[in-house]
Scaffold this motif. Structure first.
Motif, short mmCIF file in Angstrom:
data_model
loop_
_atom_site.label_atom_id
_atom_site.label_comp_id
_atom_site.label_asym_id
_atom_site.label_seq_id
_atom_site.Cartn_x
_atom_site.Cartn_y
_atom_site.Cartn_z
N ARG A 176 4.51 12.54 -1.70
CA ARG A 176 5.38 11.63 -0.74
C ARG A 176 5.26 11.82 0.85
NH1 ARG A 176 10.13 9.65 -3.67
NH2 ARG A 176 10.01 10.60 -5.82
N GLU A 177 5.19 13.10 1.04
CA GLU A 177 4.86 13.38 2.43
C GLU A 177 3.68 12.59 3.37
OE1 GLU A 177 5.11 17.60 2.88
OE2 GLU A 177 7.38 17.71 2.65
N SER A 178 2.57 12.58 2.38
CA SER A 178 1.55 11.81 2.67
C SER A 178 1.63 10.42 3.03
CB SER A 178 0.27 12.07 1.54
OG SER A 178 -0.89 11.51 1.94
N LEU A 179 2.26 9.88 2.02
CA LEU A 179 2.60 8.47 2.18
C LEU A 179 3.65 8.38 3.35
CD1 LEU A 179 3.64 7.41 -1.40
CD2 LEU A 179 1.26 6.91 -0.23
N ALA A 180 4.44 8.93 3.67
CA ALA A 180 5.41 8.89 4.82
C ALA A 180 4.51 8.94 6.02
CB ALA A 180 6.34 9.88 4.70
N PRO B 2 -7.29 7.57 -11.71
CA PRO B 2 -6.30 8.48 -12.03
C PRO B 2 -5.11 8.19 -11.26
CG PRO B 2 -8.16 9.87 -12.27
CD PRO B 2 -8.57 8.62 -11.46
N ILE B 3 -3.93 7.78 -11.58
CA ILE B 3 -2.76 7.74 -10.75
C ILE B 3 -2.12 9.14 -10.48
CG2 ILE B 3 -0.33 6.98 -10.48
CD1 ILE B 3 -1.34 4.64 -12.49
N PRO B 4 -1.99 9.56 -9.23
CA PRO B 4 -1.54 11.00 -8.87
C PRO B 4 -0.03 11.27 -9.11
CG PRO B 4 -1.63 9.61 -7.00
CD PRO B 4 -2.16 8.66 -8.02
N LYS B 5 0.44 12.43 -9.63
CA LYS B 5 1.66 12.87 -9.81
C LYS B 5 2.59 12.63 -8.71
CE LYS B 5 0.62 15.98 -13.62
NZ LYS B 5 0.70 17.28 -14.15
N VAL B 6 3.71 12.18 -8.76
CA VAL B 6 4.64 11.96 -7.41
C VAL B 6 5.14 13.35 -7.21
CG1 VAL B 6 6.71 10.79 -6.85
CG2 VAL B 6 5.21 9.76 -8.36
N THR B 7 4.25 14.11 -6.29
CA THR B 7 4.80 15.37 -5.85
C THR B 7 5.46 15.18 -4.33
OG1 THR B 7 2.48 15.71 -4.90
CG2 THR B 7 2.82 16.35 -6.99
N ASN C 90 0.91 -1.23 -0.03
CA ASN C 90 0.03 -0.07 -0.02
C ASN C 90 0.67 1.30 0.06
OD1 ASN C 90 -2.40 -1.48 0.28
ND2 ASN C 90 -2.10 -1.78 2.43
N LEU C 91 2.25 1.40 0.30
CA LEU C 91 2.72 2.48 0.38
C LEU C 91 4.07 2.49 -0.58
CD1 LEU C 91 3.08 2.94 4.41
CD2 LEU C 91 1.64 3.84 2.65
N SER C 92 3.60 2.64 -1.72
CA SER C 92 4.59 2.85 -2.95
C SER C 92 4.37 4.27 -3.47
CB SER C 92 4.39 1.87 -3.79
OG SER C 92 5.26 1.92 -5.03
N VAL C 93 5.43 4.84 -3.96
CA VAL C 93 5.44 6.17 -4.67
C VAL C 93 4.61 6.05 -6.13
CG1 VAL C 93 6.85 8.05 -5.83
CG2 VAL C 93 7.56 6.99 -3.54
N ARG C 94 4.85 4.72 -6.54
CA ARG C 94 3.93 4.65 -7.81
C ARG C 94 2.86 3.76 -7.32
NH1 ARG C 94 5.18 8.12 -11.80
NH2 ARG C 94 7.37 8.71 -12.04
N THR C 95 1.95 4.05 -7.67
CA THR C 95 0.65 3.14 -7.48
C THR C 95 0.44 2.02 -8.74
OG1 THR C 95 -0.67 5.16 -6.58
CG2 THR C 95 -1.94 3.42 -7.28
N THR D 50 10.39 5.41 5.26
CA THR D 50 10.31 6.77 5.25
C THR D 50 11.42 7.60 4.15
OG1 THR D 50 9.43 6.99 7.28
CG2 THR D 50 10.33 9.08 6.53
N LYS D 51 12.62 6.81 4.32
CA LYS D 51 13.79 7.40 3.35
C LYS D 51 13.38 7.06 2.04
CE LYS D 51 18.70 6.93 2.65
NZ LYS D 51 19.96 6.31 3.31
N GLU D 52 12.83 5.82 1.67
CA GLU D 52 12.48 5.46 0.28
C GLU D 52 11.42 6.39 -0.12
OE1 GLU D 52 9.61 2.05 -1.64
OE2 GLU D 52 11.20 1.48 0.05
N LEU D 53 10.58 6.67 0.69
CA LEU D 53 9.25 7.61 0.03
C LEU D 53 9.48 9.12 -0.16
CD1 LEU D 53 6.35 6.07 2.33
CD2 LEU D 53 6.70 5.62 0.05
N LEU D 54 10.37 9.44 0.79
CA LEU D 54 10.73 10.88 0.76
C LEU D 54 12.06 10.93 -0.56
CD1 LEU D 54 10.73 11.96 4.60
CD2 LEU D 54 8.89 12.25 2.53
N GLY D 55 12.38 10.10 -0.86
CA GLY D 55 13.32 10.06 -1.87
C GLY D 55 14.61 10.60 -1.34
#
Length: 259
Positions: free
Chosen positions: A187-191, A178-183, A103-108, A254-259
């Motif tokens: 990223r912060e929301s996923l973290a 729609p797949i959201p853009k990776v903003t 459930n927690l990937s930058v790319r849906t 968190t490190k992965e999601l925030l890039g």
């Protein structure tokens, strides 16, 4: 000024006295030293000695780690199955790993929607049991609800409230996602979701720990207090170690999601 200097000349000798001597009383004031000044000297010296004693106690305790308990599971198997307790704790960790991966990937991806739970009039079902999920393009996922059209609205709501930052659109029995853009905000929301998932897992871990400790306490009238205490301590150590493992997983995610 002269009298004050005469008083402070005695200060080094006072500092060298033990706290026991301090309790019995400090030497009398030098001749001509005002009582008020002497009282100030006594208070300062007492405070300095007390501070040194406290600092010594802290220094003795500093750096000393608590001894770890390691009871043989075979010796206490009549009281509690420690291996089963460890397995239950590790199951919580594995569930957290799966949640992070699914459930927690930058790319849906289409697979990320599979296990979204949909509340229908007949009960709760994973989305992939109600609709056919496919990826139409890199920017769009399609959920075909032809087999269960009556659940289209419920499925749409479940997708929207999944916490994956998705905003589905309905066209008959077709749900367009729609797949959201990776903003940065995404990223912060996923973290934040990763942190929330970890907290829920820690709550599940606490339940496992409490269940195990309650099991041990049932034998408090049958075994020694030391045995009960050691078992409780070992269970707590197991829980602490598992929680630390979760913290590492969260830090890496968190490190992965925030890039």
């Amino acid at each position: 000024m002269a009298m004050a200097l005469r008083c402070f000349r005695h200060l080094p000798s006072l500092l060298c006295r033990s706290s026991f001597t301090m309790i019995r009383g400090l030497p009398q004031a030098p001749a001509g030293c005002p009582a008020l000044l002497l009282d100030g000297c006594r208070q300062c010296v007492h405070q300095m000695l007390l501070t040194r004693q406290l600092a010594t106690k802290k220094a003795k305790g500093k750096g000393q780690s608590q001894a770890r308990v390691n009871i043989s599971a075979a010796l206490v198997e009549d009281i509690i199955n420690l291996e089963e307790t460890n397995e239950d704790m590790q199951a919580v960790v594995e569930a957290l790993k799966e949640d992070f991966s699914r459930n927690l990937s930058v790319r849906t991806s289409p697979g990320a929607l599979d296990h979204i739970i949909v509340m229908t009039k007949d009960g709760k079902f994973p989305l992939n049991q109600l609709g056919q999920i496919s990826q139409k393009s890199p920017q769009l996922i399609i959920v075909n609800m032809t087999d269960f059209p009556e659940s289209t609205a419920a499925a749409t709501k479940a997708i929207r409230e999944s916490g994956m930052n998705l905003n589905p659109e309905v066209d008959g029995t077709i749900i367009r996602v729609p797949i959201p853009k990776v903003t940065r905000e995404h990223r912060e929301s996923l973290a934040k979701l990763a942190k929330q998932s970890t907290n829920k897992s820690k709550e599940a871990l606490r339940k496992v720990r409490s269940k195990s400790i309650n099991q041990v306490k049932k034998f408090k009238n049958k075994v020694s207090e030391d045995t009960i205490w050691l078992l409780e301590k070992q269970i707590q150590q197991m829980a602490d170690s598992t929680a630390a493992e979760m913290d590492k997983l969260l830090a890496a995610k968190t490190k992965e999601l925030l890039g």
